[in-house]
Design an enzyme around this catalytic site. Structure first.
Site, PDB file in Angstrom:
ATOM      1  N   ASN A 136       0.852  -1.193   0.000  1.00  0.00           N
ATOM      2  CA  ASN A 136       0.000   0.000   0.000  1.00  0.00           C
ATOM      3  C   ASN A 136       0.886   1.241   0.000  1.00  0.00           C
ATOM      4  OD1 ASN A 136      -1.927   1.954   0.308  1.00  0.00           O
ATOM      5  ND2 ASN A 136      -2.887   1.064   2.121  1.00  0.00           N
ATOM      6  N   ASN A 141      -6.200   6.411  -1.168  1.00  0.00           N
ATOM      7  CA  ASN A 141      -7.144   5.810  -2.114  1.00  0.00           C
ATOM      8  C   ASN A 141      -7.711   4.478  -1.630  1.00  0.00           C
ATOM      9  OD1 ASN A 141      -5.162   3.860  -2.617  1.00  0.00           O
ATOM     10  ND2 ASN A 141      -4.370   4.926  -4.408  1.00  0.00           N
ATOM     11  N   ASP A 142      -7.508   4.173  -0.354  1.00  0.00           N
ATOM     12  CA  ASP A 142      -8.035   2.907   0.177  1.00  0.00           C
ATOM     13  C   ASP A 142      -9.554   2.846   0.064  1.00  0.00           C
ATOM     14  OD1 ASP A 142      -5.463   2.277   0.777  1.00  0.00           O
ATOM     15  OD2 ASP A 142      -5.694   2.259   2.955  1.00  0.00           O
ATOM     16  N   GLY A 162      -6.154  -2.826   0.355  1.00  0.00           N
ATOM     17  CA  GLY A 162      -5.604  -1.481   0.201  1.00  0.00           C
ATOM     18  C   GLY A 162      -4.326  -1.373  -0.602  1.00  0.00           C
ATOM     19  N   ASP A 164      -1.876  -0.997  -3.800  1.00  0.00           N
ATOM     20  CA  ASP A 164      -2.121  -0.151  -4.965  1.00  0.00           C
ATOM     21  C   ASP A 164      -0.885  -0.055  -5.856  1.00  0.00           C
ATOM     22  OD1 ASP A 164      -0.437   1.655  -3.587  1.00  0.00           O
ATOM     23  OD2 ASP A 164      -2.149   2.671  -2.668  1.00  0.00           O
ATOM     24  N   ASP A 329      -6.594 -13.954 -20.019  1.00  0.00           N
ATOM     25  CA  ASP A 329      -7.329 -14.759 -19.048  1.00  0.00           C
ATOM     26  C   ASP A 329      -8.282 -15.729 -19.756  1.00  0.00           C
ATOM     27  OD1 ASP A 329      -8.136 -15.219 -16.220  1.00  0.00           O
ATOM     28  OD2 ASP A 329     -10.062 -14.459 -16.941  1.00  0.00           O
ATOM     29  N   GLU A 358      -3.914 -18.093 -20.829  1.00  0.00           N
ATOM     30  CA  GLU A 358      -4.143 -19.030 -19.738  1.00  0.00           C
ATOM     31  C   GLU A 358      -4.908 -20.233 -20.291  1.00  0.00           C
ATOM     32  OE1 GLU A 358      -6.384 -19.300 -15.391  1.00  0.00           O
ATOM     33  OE2 GLU A 358      -7.226 -18.103 -17.015  1.00  0.00           O
TER      34      GLU A 358
END
Length: 613
Positions: A136, A141-142, A162, A164, A329, A358
């Site tokens: 974090n 910006n949490d 949290g 980032d 993905d 993937e």
């Protein structure tokens, strides 16, 4: 009464001016000088479909205005001529002879000095992390007002913690020190879902970084900081589906924007139906068109508007942030015809760009089917360059956990590599031990340090592109039941953490030993082409002993893996085909010099990596 009637009539005249306004346009900007001059803008606003569109800018031609079922959408086909200058121009709607509020759109100059689209290849060493669980760097910006999931609760595996982008930027020197050359993060786009939004695989915006991770500018900064360190940025893309709260799902442009069924229909997760010559049409359709989970609508990739939307958004991130490669993905669930078109569009724009998919399937042929080149009689060339090599992951697990027999144990590893002939280029495959969906490999081998080091030694010396999952270097452990257990925070990534495992002082002796083991091998690999692009020769395992070589014109590296529970003495005469009489070697990990390796002793469950002298 007459005054009220007059006011009512006037309000009708002004209704288009009130309601027919552009709320958003995507892509949010574009660039001049792109290889493909065509650009399709998706224009969204209340009741805009009956409006006339005007664009007056030198070099920009409005070729067609496409109206669709939903009156809140227009799709504008533009041509950006090579002579077009950068700048802003107005997109104006006209309704009932009246001009509505214009929308300012920008064409930017391409940054010729920005590093981008380098491609990720076998010279690289990938580090996978989940940004919410790594570090974090900006507590402000949490919690972001207006997001559906606002809470931060590090005591729960299901909530956001949290971490980032700034936290990742702060730790790049740590990764560089480890020998890492490429960073793959789980998706970072806005994921405005009610729960489990931290993982990122149900994005609700295509052009915005999740504000709880930071801003678009922070992502661009991350790319630049990586490039400063001669490292690369891998962007995780999810073309198959979006989140249920994606803005185009909350108000779909057309009914077939996503795959629709009479009732909810889940994918079968049966990749076999894609290539099974005996498969029923209905089974194949359920696999590809069924939804991955109820919260992730399945995009209709045969819809040309959807195709343009996906392709352009992916090109946008390469150009904007300096992305070097894509991890795709859930690759088998996509429309393979579209993915071939997608790949061609990317390579036409960025010839050195690379991407891998993937492919969580079972069987080498199953996996190879999705790769490019039509190497095993596929009816379609997917153009997929490489895959996440699950077959080798299964094989190394078998090699270290099971006794050797005709098919299992270390024979499984040998046999899996022996089938590399099915790939156009097996060096493009990403090899790994674990990831964010799987049990951590340290737990898989029963927290046996010797086995774990053997696995890491193999990972960093075998063919392909090695990838580790964050915390593997400090022995993070747990089983993926549920998957949140393998997504713990990296201790030291938060100011309030009691321990900081990003530093030697914060790690235990055994953790430091593991970190240094990987650091030595990772940096040796980074500085020696023989482990990147060198050829490979393997020998049939005997008695649980597996020996292989990586070699080029400059160096030869010998890897000896003892999967037995007892010490062994290995006579090396059998390998003279490549040893060519050489008897001296340097142990890459310990630094020990050997003057005679004609007979080599090896402790139980250990692997040595030797550079022949």
């Amino acid at each position: 009464m007459k005054k009220l009637t007059l006011l009512f009539l006037l309000s009708l005249v002004w209704l288009p001016n009130i309601y027919a306004q552009i709320k958003r346009i995507e892509p949010i900007n574009w660039w001049i000088g792109m290889h493909n001059p065509n650009l399709q803008l998706i224009v969204y606003g209340k009741a805009i479909a009956n409006s006339d569109v005007k664009i007056n800018y030198p070099g920009v031609r409005l070729v067609k205005v496409n109206k669709v079922e939903n009156p809140n959408y227009l799709f504008l086909d533009l041509v950006i001529e090579p002579s077009t200058k950068p700048g802003k121009f107005q997109i104006t709607l006209e309704n009932a002879g009246k001009e509505l509020a214009p929308y300012s759109y920008e064409l930017k100059s391409r940054d010729q000095h920005q590093v981008k689209a380098q491609g990720v290849n076998s010279q690289d060493f990938i580090y996978l992390l989940m940004p919410d669980r790594f570090a974090n760097g900006n507590a402000k910006n949490d919690v972001v007002e207006g997001m559906r999931e606002r809470g931060v609760n590090r005591d729960s595996m299901y909530y956001r913690h949290g971490g980032d982008l700034q936290g990742v930027i702060n730790k790049l020197d740590y990764l560089h020190d480890l020998g890492v050359t490429a960073l793959w993060m789980t998706p970072v786009l806005t994921n405005d879902m009610e729960q489990a939004s931290y993982h990122g695989y149900a994005n609700t915006e295509n052009y915005q970084i999740d504000p709880r991770f930071g801003r678009n500018e922070d992502y661009r900064k991350l790319g630049a900081e990586l490039h400063k360190r001669k490292m690369k940025l891998i962007h995780d893309v999810v073309p198959n589906h979006v989140g249920l709260n994606h803005w185009t799902i909350l108000d779909k442009p057309m009914p077939d924007w996503v795959h629709q069924w009479k009732g909810y229909t889940n994918t079968t997760y049966k990749d076999q139906t894609i290539y099974d010559p005996y498969a029923s049409t209905s089974d194949r359709k359920k696999m590809t068109d069924g939804w991955f989970v109820p919260s992730m609508p399945d995009m209709n990739e045969s819809n040309p508007y959807v195709q343009n939307y996906i392709i352009q958004s992916h090109i946008w991130w390469i150009e904007y942030a300096g992305v070097d490669g894509f991890r795709i993905d859930t690759y088998p669930y996509n429309d393979l015809d579209f993915m071939a078109k997608w790949g061609k569009a990317l390579i036409n724009e960025y010839p050195s760009f690379t991407y891998y998919g993937e492919t969580w399937v079972h069987g080498v042929a199953n996996q190879a089917y999705f790769t490019g080149g039509k190497t095993i009689n596929q009816q379609l060339d997917t153009r997929l360059q490489g895959v996440t090599d699950f077959q080798l992951q299964y094989a190394i697990s078998d090699a270290l956990n099971n006794k050797m027999d005709w098919t299992g144990g270390v024979n499984k590893l040998y046999t899996t590599l022996a089938t590399d002939f099915v790939y156009q280029n097996p060096l493009r495959n990403v090899v790994f031990l674990d990831n964010h969906d799987m049990s951590r490999f340290f737990s898989v081998v029963g927290e046996d340090i010797d086995k774990y080091k053997s696995a890491m030694a193999w990972l960093l010396t075998t063919r392909g592109i090695p990838q580790i999952y964050y915390g593997a270097e400090i022995l993070m452990k747990n089983f993926s039941n549920p998957d949140g257990k393998v997504r713990d925070d990296f201790a030291g990534g938060w100011d309030t953490d009691e321990q900081n495992k990003f530093t030697a002082q914060g790690r235990s002796d055994v953790e430091n030993d593991m970190f240094n083991f990987m650091k030595r091998l990772g940096n040796y690999r980074k500085n020696n082409a023989v482990l990147q692009t060198g050829r490979m020769m393997q020998f049939v395992p005997e008695g649980g002993i597996y020996v292989y070589f990586r070699y080029d014109d400059q160096k030869t590296v010998m890897v000896i893996m003892n999967t037995e529970d007892k010490s062994i003495k290995l006579e090396t005469e059998r390998f003279q085909e490549i040893l060519k009489g050489r008897q001296k070697a340097l142990d890459i990990i310990s630094g020990k010099q050997y003057t005679d390796i004609r007979e080599f002793s090896l402790k139980p469950k250990t692997t040595v990596v030797l550079e022949l002298q």
